[in-house]
Design a protein around this motif. Structure first.
Motif, PDB file in Angstrom:
ATOM      1  N   PHE A  76       7.473  19.660 -34.432  1.00 12.11           N
ATOM      2  CA  PHE A  76       7.141  20.787 -33.597  1.00 12.11           C
ATOM      3  C   PHE A  76       5.775  20.410 -33.650  1.00 12.11           C
ATOM      4  O   PHE A  76       4.805  21.113 -34.133  1.00 12.11           O
ATOM      5  N   ARG A  77       5.152  19.441 -32.828  1.00 12.79           N
ATOM      6  CA  ARG A  77       3.648  19.172 -32.649  1.00 12.79           C
ATOM      7  C   ARG A  77       3.115  19.671 -31.452  1.00 12.79           C
ATOM      8  O   ARG A  77       3.631  19.106 -30.226  1.00 12.79           O
ATOM      9  N   LEU A  78       2.257  20.548 -31.255  1.00 13.67           N
ATOM     10  CA  LEU A  78       1.532  20.795 -30.064  1.00 13.67           C
ATOM     11  C   LEU A  78       0.558  19.796 -29.727  1.00 13.67           C
ATOM     12  O   LEU A  78       0.334  18.898 -30.370  1.00 13.67           O
ATOM     13  N   ASN A  79       0.440  19.862 -28.319  1.00 12.85           N
ATOM     14  CA  ASN A  79      -0.933  18.942 -27.773  1.00 12.85           C
ATOM     15  C   ASN A  79      -1.938  19.140 -28.466  1.00 12.85           C
ATOM     16  O   ASN A  79      -2.434  20.430 -29.293  1.00 12.85           O
ATOM     17  N   LYS A  80      -2.610  17.934 -29.129  1.00 12.23           N
ATOM     18  CA  LYS A  80      -3.802  17.863 -29.818  1.00 12.23           C
ATOM     19  C   LYS A  80      -4.687  19.061 -29.647  1.00 12.23           C
ATOM     20  O   LYS A  80      -5.347  19.829 -30.465  1.00 12.23           O
ATOM     21  N   ASN A  81      -5.076  19.034 -28.337  1.00 14.67           N
ATOM     22  CA  ASN A  81      -6.292  20.175 -28.038  1.00 14.67           C
ATOM     23  C   ASN A  81      -5.640  21.522 -28.323  1.00 14.67           C
ATOM     24  O   ASN A  81      -6.708  22.269 -28.625  1.00 14.67           O
ATOM     25  N   ILE A  82      -4.755  21.834 -27.646  1.00 18.64           N
ATOM     26  CA  ILE A  82      -4.205  23.296 -27.858  1.00 18.64           C
ATOM     27  C   ILE A  82      -4.343  23.733 -29.412  1.00 18.64           C
ATOM     28  O   ILE A  82      -4.402  24.606 -29.708  1.00 18.64           O
TER      29      ILE A  82
ATOM     30  N   ILE B  37       3.606  40.410 -32.575  1.00 14.85           N
ATOM     31  CA  ILE B  37       4.916  39.637 -32.287  1.00 14.85           C
ATOM     32  C   ILE B  37       4.954  38.787 -31.110  1.00 14.85           C
ATOM     33  O   ILE B  37       5.330  37.852 -30.590  1.00 14.85           O
ATOM     34  N   TYR B  38       4.622  39.756 -29.979  1.00 14.03           N
ATOM     35  CA  TYR B  38       4.631  39.574 -28.714  1.00 14.03           C
ATOM     36  C   TYR B  38       3.641  38.142 -28.189  1.00 14.03           C
ATOM     37  O   TYR B  38       3.928  37.416 -27.549  1.00 14.03           O
ATOM     38  N   LEU B  39       2.600  38.408 -29.037  1.00 15.90           N
ATOM     39  CA  LEU B  39       1.494  37.552 -28.771  1.00 15.90           C
ATOM     40  C   LEU B  39       1.967  35.972 -29.143  1.00 15.90           C
ATOM     41  O   LEU B  39       1.895  34.872 -28.595  1.00 15.90           O
ATOM     42  N   GLY B  40       2.791  36.115 -30.561  1.00 15.75           N
ATOM     43  CA  GLY B  40       3.453  34.939 -31.027  1.00 15.75           C
ATOM     44  C   GLY B  40       4.322  34.356 -29.960  1.00 15.75           C
ATOM     45  O   GLY B  40       4.409  32.986 -29.723  1.00 15.75           O
ATOM     46  N   LEU B  41       5.283  35.184 -29.630  1.00 15.93           N
ATOM     47  CA  LEU B  41       6.223  34.728 -28.406  1.00 15.93           C
ATOM     48  C   LEU B  41       5.663  34.230 -27.391  1.00 15.93           C
ATOM     49  O   LEU B  41       6.055  33.242 -26.816  1.00 15.93           O
ATOM     50  N   PHE B  42       4.641  34.808 -26.875  1.00 18.50           N
ATOM     51  CA  PHE B  42       3.891  34.286 -25.756  1.00 18.50           C
ATOM     52  C   PHE B  42       3.476  33.049 -25.945  1.00 18.50           C
ATOM     53  O   PHE B  42       3.736  31.900 -25.147  1.00 18.50           O
ATOM     54  N   LEU B  43       2.870  32.740 -26.967  1.00 18.66           N
ATOM     55  CA  LEU B  43       2.295  31.394 -27.290  1.00 18.66           C
ATOM     56  C   LEU B  43       3.456  30.310 -27.588  1.00 18.66           C
ATOM     57  O   LEU B  43       3.340  29.270 -26.849  1.00 18.66           O
ATOM     58  N   TYR B  44       4.481  30.727 -27.950  1.00 16.11           N
ATOM     59  CA  TYR B  44       5.690  29.977 -28.233  1.00 16.11           C
ATOM     60  C   TYR B  44       6.138  29.469 -26.897  1.00 16.11           C
ATOM     61  O   TYR B  44       6.235  28.298 -26.672  1.00 16.11           O
ATOM     62  N   LEU B  45       6.463  30.497 -25.849  1.00 13.55           N
ATOM     63  CA  LEU B  45       6.667  30.235 -24.677  1.00 13.55           C
ATOM     64  C   LEU B  45       5.877  29.288 -23.812  1.00 13.55           C
ATOM     65  O   LEU B  45       6.553  28.408 -23.225  1.00 13.55           O
ATOM     66  N   ILE B  46       4.532  29.633 -24.015  1.00 11.90           N
ATOM     67  CA  ILE B  46       3.771  28.580 -23.351  1.00 11.90           C
ATOM     68  C   ILE B  46       3.811  27.331 -24.046  1.00 11.90           C
ATOM     69  O   ILE B  46       3.889  26.161 -23.357  1.00 11.90           O
ATOM     70  N   TYR B  47       3.872  27.131 -25.160  1.00 14.80           N
ATOM     71  CA  TYR B  47       3.906  26.037 -25.749  1.00 14.80           C
ATOM     72  C   TYR B  47       5.229  25.162 -25.334  1.00 14.80           C
ATOM     73  O   TYR B  47       5.317  23.840 -24.823  1.00 14.80           O
ATOM     74  N   ARG B  48       6.555  25.840 -25.284  1.00 15.26           N
ATOM     75  CA  ARG B  48       7.735  25.099 -24.705  1.00 15.26           C
ATOM     76  C   ARG B  48       7.490  24.702 -23.353  1.00 15.26           C
ATOM     77  O   ARG B  48       8.030  23.642 -23.000  1.00 15.26           O
ATOM     78  N   PHE B  49       6.790  25.449 -22.438  1.00 15.53           N
ATOM     79  CA  PHE B  49       6.637  25.132 -21.106  1.00 15.53           C
ATOM     80  C   PHE B  49       5.763  23.905 -20.944  1.00 15.53           C
ATOM     81  O   PHE B  49       6.086  23.087 -20.158  1.00 15.53           O
ATOM     82  N   PHE B  50       4.767  23.751 -21.504  1.00 15.04           N
ATOM     83  CA  PHE B  50       3.735  22.582 -21.489  1.00 15.04           C
ATOM     84  C   PHE B  50       4.076  21.567 -22.722  1.00 15.04           C
ATOM     85  O   PHE B  50       3.142  20.881 -22.919  1.00 15.04           O
ATOM     86  N   LYS B  51       5.261  21.598 -23.098  1.00 18.51           N
ATOM     87  CA  LYS B  51       5.245  20.693 -24.234  1.00 18.51           C
ATOM     88  C   LYS B  51       5.097  19.174 -23.904  1.00 18.51           C
ATOM     89  O   LYS B  51       5.747  18.703 -23.056  1.00 18.51           O
ATOM     90  N   LYS B  52       4.501  18.494 -24.820  1.00 14.11           N
ATOM     91  CA  LYS B  52       4.175  17.026 -24.488  1.00 14.11           C
ATOM     92  C   LYS B  52       4.601  16.415 -25.804  1.00 14.11           C
ATOM     93  O   LYS B  52       4.123  16.734 -26.921  1.00 14.11           O
ATOM     94  N   ARG B  53       5.155  15.261 -25.776  1.00 12.91           N
ATOM     95  CA  ARG B  53       5.704  14.555 -26.981  1.00 12.91           C
ATOM     96  C   ARG B  53       4.465  13.363 -27.259  1.00 12.91           C
ATOM     97  O   ARG B  53       4.065  12.802 -26.365  1.00 12.91           O
ATOM     98  N   THR B  54       4.080  13.416 -28.348  1.00 14.45           N
ATOM     99  CA  THR B  54       3.226  12.621 -28.954  1.00 14.45           C
ATOM    100  C   THR B  54       4.012  11.205 -29.138  1.00 14.45           C
ATOM    101  O   THR B  54       5.131  11.294 -29.126  1.00 14.45           O
TER     102      THR B  54
END
Lengths: 495, 300
Positions: free
Chosen positions: A155-161, A125-142
């Motif tokens: 809810f689209r991540l950066n293509k590479n990530i 769960i913490y790993l998931g939370l961590f990834l989510y936070l990272i995603y929110r932090f580096f979020k880029k809109r396509t």
């Protein structure tokens, strides 16, 4: 982002909010993991596992607090906290796993509580939370995102990530049976979960997409399983030959069932399909000469890999262990079956995703939304419903063949009404048409059912979980429905 | 107009009985190509029943419905419900709007392209292998290979269908909201979407069941413009049920008045407006007397 909700969010506010959530977590946690049955002498007694509940509450508090920090733009701090917890948990678990003898004394102190399963769950769960936070932090809109109106959906991540995450996940899934911590029992659970995921996906075509409530879905599963068992025992058909036959037989049965019930909808359809499921089961029980009756069918041949068998080597070189030059172990077969079921799951996933984007998928959803409008547009409701039934049944037939091959033994016991309900619960809990939601729900449900620590309380816990999910997420865990076409794909839309 | 009055729909002696009730009683009329034919009448006159017979939702008790499209004529009363829309190209909308609420506008439109796309997708067998518009982020090289072995056939036709759908969304002014969910639209927009969806199937006869119900005056005048455009630019004949006399009188070429299942009048809007039977059906017997008194007064 819900920063501008009018209320100013500050640290104190977040702190108290987290406390509230942690309290809620403690209450729920004590329901789920707070008690342990102990047999003392002749009586059973309940043990109150305070330390575990407290740990759960603490971690819930910490998680909520980190999410709150993200809101007031202290994202980096929250990411550090979660990664610290993750690292701590995972290293502690790895340490205690690698040296099981020596773990009793020192290594256990590392872990906040001694239950391995719960520790794993927390770290995941913490790993998931961590990834989510990272995603929110580096979020880029396509580009596509910004054009889509309902931004809450997207809810689209950066293509590479995204790519890296997917590949990592796939690698984890494929390598799972070779990991140290996965023993025979866990591998069994994983295979079962995969089978249920596939069944849930199959049923989601009928229930989620076409909107036809089917309470007898397990009948097709049974047909697939018996088809493989009987074909291989009586006609010496190999697994790979019987697999498509099992699918086709189940699909044919789906069409046979479909024809008379096409006029029915909702409750009436549910009753008829329920009856159909029971008929199949009764036939399996009573047709003793053909199906073996309640005794079931034993010693179903194991599928072979390129003609090599998964048997003990007898020296004639036709076993897998000799071919690959590895030591014979019964586990090889289960690992092989796990990988086989996994690849089937991928196949089914691709199949359904593709079907949804083809005209038939849209027609299924249109039938669910409004059958009369479909008729007025020139769609043939009969054909569309029949294809939904047949496709769903075919997938169940495949799953059934895999089940029979995996277990090596089948009996009508495995295909009771409760199975149908479990699959339906997975579909409803997961969010009807959403493949990821269904996978998540299958993992949750089957894990719950297999979690023997809860002992007698597991059914209760399951009920509590379902009630709360239905209150909080009435449309299922992931109820997002992604459109099958976008305006941008048309040349008109680009202008 | 008079020089090319070709019939598109011939209704002869249509009767629909529900038990003892005659919902439609021996109605005959002809609708002409490129005409807007309006069917009016008080509540319960049998207008919607007539539509249901026409589009295959009911099987008429007696009567013959002949559709005379370009070069062949079809007997609608003998066709299966969905085939009337698929083969005869008679498409209808509904009094209570029937969209696919959870799907986006564009998907709503795409459903109407089902038949052609199914054929393009090889009834989903070849379609499984071919590219679809969604998830086709392929590099150019791959795209070439795909098209070499004929697997981009479906993608091309899907694109055409998408363009057609977008064209109609544009016509009703909903292109900007193409990716929204249909249920998020306002009532008037939902009506327009339903009309656009029906037009997307390239019908020869479009049957509209009270398209102006629940629209405000501005929206219903927009509707007038849209219907006239459909008739003129797309050579589609329109059959229209409407209570809004503003719409009916302004755009229709021919009016048919039903009352208690019987046809009581037929003619151009001006003829109908002066027909005493029609006034009686709408306003009651005494009103006719008042009206005729007034008229005679004017004449004197």
């Amino acid at each position: 982002m819900n920063i501008n909700t009018g209320k100013s969010i500050n640290l104190k506010h977040i702190f108290f909010q987290s406390l509230g959530v942690a309290f809620l977590g403690a209450v729920l946690g004590s329901l789920l993991i707070g008690f342990k049955l102990q047999s003392r002498g002749i009586s059973l007694e309940l043990d109150w596992r305070l330390s575990q509940v407290l740990a759960v509450a603490f971690f819930v508090f910490l998680g909520r607090f980190c999410l709150g920090l993200q809101q007031i733009k202290l994202g980096l701090l929250s990411i550090f906290v979660t990664i610290a917890v993750c690292a701590y948990m995972i290293t502690a678990i790895l340490l205690s796993v690698q040296t099981p003898e020596s773990s009793k004394a020192g290594n256990h102190l590392l872990l906040p509580y001694s239950d391995m399963k719960l520790n794993w769950m927390t770290s995941v769960i913490y790993l998931g939370l961590f990834l989510y936070l990272i995603y929110r932090f580096f979020k880029k809109r396509t580009v596509l995102d910004s054009r889509i109106q309902n931004k809450k959906w997207k809810f689209r991540l950066n293509k590479n990530i995204q790519m890296i995450l997917i590949i990592a996940f796939l690698l984890l899934l494929i390598s799972a049976p070779f990991l140290q911590i996965i023993d025979r029992r866990i591998l069994n659970i994983l295979t079962q979960i995969l089978l249920y995921i596939v069944l849930g996906w199959g049923l989601s075509i009928v229930v989620g997409l076409a909107g036809l409530l089917d309470l007898g879905y397990v009948a097709f599963y049974a047909v697939g399983a018996y088809a493989y068992a009987l074909l291989s025992l009586h006609f010496d058909f190999s697994f790979w030959l019987s697999l498509p036959l099992a699918g086709l037989l189940a699909a044919a049965l789906g069409i046979i069932l479909g024809f008379p019930v096409l006029r029915l909808r909702g409750d009436y359809l549910a009753i008829v399909t329920l009856g159909f499921g029971e008929i199949i089961r009764m036939v399996l029980v009573n047709w003793y000469e053909f199906t073996g009756g309640p005794n079931g069918i034993n010693q179903i041949p194991k599928p072979a890999l390129f003609g090599y068998l998964f048997d003990e080597p007898k020296g004639n070189g036709n076993t897998v262990s000799e071919w690959l030059g590895i030591e014979y172990s019964s586990e090889t077969f289960y690992i092989f079956m796990y990988l086989l079921v996994l690849s089937m799951a991928f196949g089914v996933f691709w199949f359904i995703r593709k079907l949804r984007r083809l005209p038939i998928g849209r027609a299924w959803e249109a039938i669910r939304e409004d059958e009369i409008a479909c008729r007025a547009l020139g769609l043939n409701p009969t054909n569309i419903k029949l294809t939904a039934f047949a496709t769903g049944a075919m997938i169940a037939g495949f799953a059934g063949a895999f089940f029979a091959a995996y277990q090596g033994f089948i009996s009508p016991e495995s295909f009771t009404f409760v199975e149908s309900i479990t699959i339906l619960a997975i579909v409803v809990l997961g969010g009807m048409g959403n493949l990821f939601g269904i996978a998540l729900a299958a993992i949750l449900l089957i894990f719950m059912l297999e979690l023997r620590d809860l002992e007698m309380f597991r059914m209760l816990a399951l009920g509590v979980l379902q009630v709360f999910v239905m209150i909080w997420r009435p449309h299922g865990l992931i109820s997002r429905r992604s459109p099958t076409v976008y305006r941008l794909m048309s040349t008109k839309g680009v202008s | 107009m008079v020089q090319n009055l070709q019939p598109i729909l011939n209704v002869e002696h249509l009767t629909m009985r529900f038990g003892g009730l005659k919902a439609i009683d021996d109605v005959s009329f002809t609708a002409y190509q490129n005409h807007i034919t309006a069917i009016i009448g008080p509540n319960g006159a049998g207008k919607t029943t007539l539509f249901n017979c026409l589009t295959g939702f009911y099987k008429p008790t007696v009567g013959r419905l002949t559709l005379c499209s370009s070069n062949q004529s079809m007997l609608l009363e003998q066709m299966e419900g969905f085939k009337i829309a698929k083969d005869a190209k008679v498409v209808r909308t509904f009094q209570n709007i029937r969209l696919f609420p959870a799907m986006t506008l564009l998907e709503n439109m795409m459903v109407s392209q089902h038949d052609g796309l199914m054929r393009a997708a090889g009834y989903n067998l070849t379609g499984l292998l071919s590219r679809t518009a969604l998830g086709s982020e392929l590099k150019n090289g791959w795209r070439k290979i795909f098209s070499k072995i004929g697997l981009s056939y479906y993608a091309r036709l899907e694109k055409e269908a998408l363009d057609h759908c977008c064209f109609w969304l544009d016509q009703v002014g909903l292109l900007d909201r193409a990716d929204e969910i249909a249920s998020s639209l306002s009532y008037g927009a939902q009506r327009r979407l339903e009309i656009a969806r029906a037009m997307c199937t390239r019908p020869v006869l479009l049957c509209l069941d009270e398209p102006a119900a629940g629209l405000n005056p501005r929206e219903s005048s927009d509707l007038n413009v849209l219907l006239l455009k459909i008739r003129q630019e797309h050579k589609t004949s329109i059959l229209l049920i409407e209570h809004d006399m503003d719409v009916v009188m302004k755009i229709s070429d021919q009016l048919i008045v039903l009352n208690y299942g019987k046809k009581i009048a037929q003619g151009t809007p001006t003829e109908i407006r002066q027909n005493p039977q029609v006034i009686e059906a709408y306003l009651g017997h005494t009103a006719v007397q008042v009206e005729s008194n007034n008229n005679s007064g004017i004449h004197q």
